[in-house]
Design a protein around this motif. Sequence first.
Motif, short mmCIF file in Angstrom:
data_model
loop_
_atom_site.label_atom_id
_atom_site.label_comp_id
_atom_site.label_asym_id
_atom_site.label_seq_id
_atom_site.Cartn_x
_atom_site.Cartn_y
_atom_site.Cartn_z
N GLY A 161 69.41 28.29 -8.51
CA GLY A 161 70.79 28.47 -8.07
C GLY A 161 71.75 28.58 -9.24
O GLY A 161 72.56 29.51 -9.32
N VAL A 162 71.68 27.63 -10.18
CA VAL A 162 72.57 27.70 -11.35
C VAL A 162 72.21 28.93 -12.18
O VAL A 162 73.08 29.63 -12.71
N GLY A 163 70.91 29.22 -12.24
CA GLY A 163 70.43 30.32 -13.09
C GLY A 163 70.96 31.67 -12.68
O GLY A 163 71.46 32.44 -13.51
N ILE A 164 70.87 32.00 -11.38
CA ILE A 164 71.29 33.36 -10.98
C ILE A 164 72.77 33.58 -11.24
O ILE A 164 73.18 34.65 -11.70
N PHE A 165 73.58 32.56 -10.95
CA PHE A 165 75.02 32.73 -11.20
C PHE A 165 75.30 32.83 -12.70
O PHE A 165 76.15 33.59 -13.14
N SER A 166 74.55 32.06 -13.50
CA SER A 166 74.78 32.10 -14.94
C SER A 166 74.46 33.49 -15.50
O SER A 166 75.22 34.05 -16.29
N VAL A 167 73.31 34.04 -15.07
CA VAL A 167 72.93 35.38 -15.54
C VAL A 167 74.03 36.38 -15.17
O VAL A 167 74.50 37.16 -16.01
N ALA A 168 74.43 36.34 -13.91
CA ALA A 168 75.38 37.36 -13.43
C ALA A 168 76.75 37.22 -14.09
O ALA A 168 77.35 38.21 -14.50
N LEU A 169 77.24 35.99 -14.22
CA LEU A 169 78.58 35.81 -14.78
C LEU A 169 78.60 36.20 -16.26
O LEU A 169 79.51 36.87 -16.73
N LEU A 170 77.57 35.77 -17.00
CA LEU A 170 77.52 36.11 -18.43
C LEU A 170 77.41 37.62 -18.62
O LEU A 170 78.08 38.19 -19.49
N ALA A 171 76.55 38.26 -17.81
CA ALA A 171 76.39 39.72 -17.95
C ALA A 171 77.71 40.42 -17.66
O ALA A 171 78.10 41.35 -18.36
N ARG A 172 78.40 39.94 -16.64
CA ARG A 172 79.68 40.57 -16.29
C ARG A 172 80.71 40.40 -17.39
O ARG A 172 81.60 41.23 -17.57
N LEU A 173 80.59 39.31 -18.15
CA LEU A 173 81.53 39.09 -19.26
C LEU A 173 81.10 39.85 -20.52
O LEU A 173 81.75 39.74 -21.56
N GLY A 174 80.01 40.59 -20.42
CA GLY A 174 79.62 41.47 -21.53
C GLY A 174 78.57 40.90 -22.47
O GLY A 174 78.20 41.54 -23.45
N TYR A 175 78.06 39.70 -22.20
CA TYR A 175 77.01 39.12 -23.05
C TYR A 175 75.69 39.84 -22.82
O TYR A 175 75.40 40.29 -21.69
N ARG A 176 74.85 39.92 -23.85
CA ARG A 176 73.48 40.41 -23.66
C ARG A 176 72.64 39.21 -23.25
O ARG A 176 72.39 38.30 -24.06
N VAL A 177 72.24 39.19 -21.98
CA VAL A 177 71.59 38.01 -21.40
C VAL A 177 70.08 38.18 -21.37
O VAL A 177 69.57 39.18 -20.89
N VAL A 178 69.38 37.19 -21.90
CA VAL A 178 67.93 37.12 -21.77
C VAL A 178 67.63 36.04 -20.74
O VAL A 178 68.06 34.89 -20.89
N ALA A 179 66.94 36.42 -19.66
CA ALA A 179 66.66 35.49 -18.57
C ALA A 179 65.24 34.95 -18.70
O ALA A 179 64.29 35.73 -18.74
N SER A 180 65.11 33.64 -18.76
CA SER A 180 63.78 33.01 -18.83
C SER A 180 63.41 32.49 -17.44
O SER A 180 64.18 31.75 -16.82
N THR A 181 62.23 32.89 -16.97
CA THR A 181 61.82 32.49 -15.62
C THR A 181 60.32 32.23 -15.57
O THR A 181 59.55 32.78 -16.37
N GLY A 182 59.91 31.40 -14.61
CA GLY A 182 58.48 31.20 -14.36
C GLY A 182 57.98 32.17 -13.30
O GLY A 182 56.84 32.07 -12.86
N LYS A 183 58.84 33.09 -12.86
CA LYS A 183 58.47 34.02 -11.77
C LYS A 183 58.58 35.46 -12.26
O LYS A 183 59.63 36.11 -12.07
N PRO A 184 57.51 35.98 -12.86
CA PRO A 184 57.57 37.36 -13.37
C PRO A 184 57.93 38.37 -12.28
O PRO A 184 58.56 39.38 -12.56
N ALA A 185 57.58 38.08 -11.03
CA ALA A 185 57.87 39.01 -9.93
C ALA A 185 59.37 39.17 -9.70
O ALA A 185 59.79 40.10 -9.00
N ALA A 186 60.16 38.27 -10.28
CA ALA A 186 61.61 38.34 -10.05
C ALA A 186 62.32 39.21 -11.09
O ALA A 186 63.55 39.27 -11.12
N ARG A 187 61.55 39.90 -11.93
CA ARG A 187 62.13 40.69 -13.02
C ARG A 187 63.22 41.66 -12.51
O ARG A 187 64.34 41.69 -13.01
N ASP A 188 62.86 42.45 -11.49
CA ASP A 188 63.81 43.47 -11.01
C ASP A 188 65.09 42.82 -10.48
O ASP A 188 66.19 43.31 -10.70
N LEU A 189 64.91 41.69 -9.77
CA LEU A 189 66.08 41.00 -9.21
C LEU A 189 67.01 40.53 -10.33
O LEU A 189 68.22 40.68 -10.25
#
Length: 332
Positions: A161-189
């Motif tokens: 929950g915290v992760g998805i909002f963090s990725v989206a808000l940072l990306a929208r602010l122009g940061y180059r975001v690297v997302a770390s996840t234990g779920k490779p299938a979620a790459r496209d999302l």
Amino acid sequence: MSFRALVVSEGPTGQYERHVTRRTPAELPPGDVLVRVQYSSLNYKDALSASGHHGVTRRYPHVPGIDAAGVVVESTNRQYKPGDAVMVHAAEFGANVPGGYSEYARMPAEWLLPLPDGLTSRQCMAIGTAGITAALCVRRLQEQAVQAADGEVLVTGATGGVGIFSVALLARLGYRVVASTGKPAARDLLQHLGAAEVTHRASMQDFSEKALLKGRWSGVLDTVGGASLSTAIRSMHYGGVVVCCGNVAGADLVLTVYPFILRAVRLIGVDVANCPQDQLAGLWTDFGSLWPLDQFAQFIRECTLEELDVEIDRTLHGGRIGRTVVHVAGAQ
Ligand SMILES: NC(=O)c1ccc[n+]([C@@H]2O[C@H](COP(=O)([O-])OP(=O)(O)OC[C@H]3O[C@@H](n4cnc5c(N)ncnc54)[C@H](OP(=O)(O)O)[C@@H]3O)[C@@H](O)[C@H]2O)c1
């Protein structure tokens, strides 16, 4: 009058059990406002509370749910009147006093916030404590003057929950975001949310005893703690900023002082539960105006009080993606 609530209690063998049962207003705590709860949400902290974690909830039987949104039914406080649309996410609500997994909740008026302009009660719960925590973490990075041009920013626990909002808000602010996840299938999302790169959590965990690792990050927003946080702190560029809010992967932090005294790394903690209400109100306003909530639609699932049991287990096992909104009682 009686109403439905999810009650967690200790069973005869010491196991914690969850049942939807009927309660009465007399079982609610004192407070000047009674709210008919329409929606709540499921946070990691709720899953801990709903499974007998005494670090979160001291006494059982207990009704979890640290978030709630609904309508005022009774109020002895001049600030609120019956019919007002409100929400709550406050220190003890759902942790040590009965929370939002209940058709009715009673609380002190100072725990409430009016529903922000432009948001429905369901949208507020889709954001919930998780979304506000992400917004607060991003704010802390900005306060420390981490700029998009400074380099990459890492988000751990990216599908949470915290992760998805963090990725989206940072990306929208122009940061180059690297997302770390234990779920490779979620790459496209995650790429859909704006992640420039998606990496497996295993590659972000260094168990060596090296005090410093190759510098990569200008900023880190860590939602999991443990080895991920230790690795991130050792992998900062000079003067980098790490904002930490979670402990899903562990509460221990194995480190030396070198990242701090040789690379001037700054480690900033975030605690939403005790954050002043005026700061939180500003973050909610941003969600009502700045952030495009449509983007999150595929990350939000809805369940009933009866379906929560399964969702709680899924959360405890780290198998959930995004946010779970709990439809508690009739809502517009
Ligand atoms: N300080 C505060 O004020 C505050 C406020 C809200 C939440 N929190 C904390 O922030 C954390 C996240 O909360 P949340 O509601 O977003 O939880 P969540 O929705 O359950 O997400 C947690 C995510 O962590 C990752 N994860 C799970 N098990 C892991 C493990 N063993 N090692 C590494 N990563 C693991 C998973 O994402 P991936 O599979 O994508 O890695 C999972 O989806 C929790 O610790 C919560 O208590 C703190």
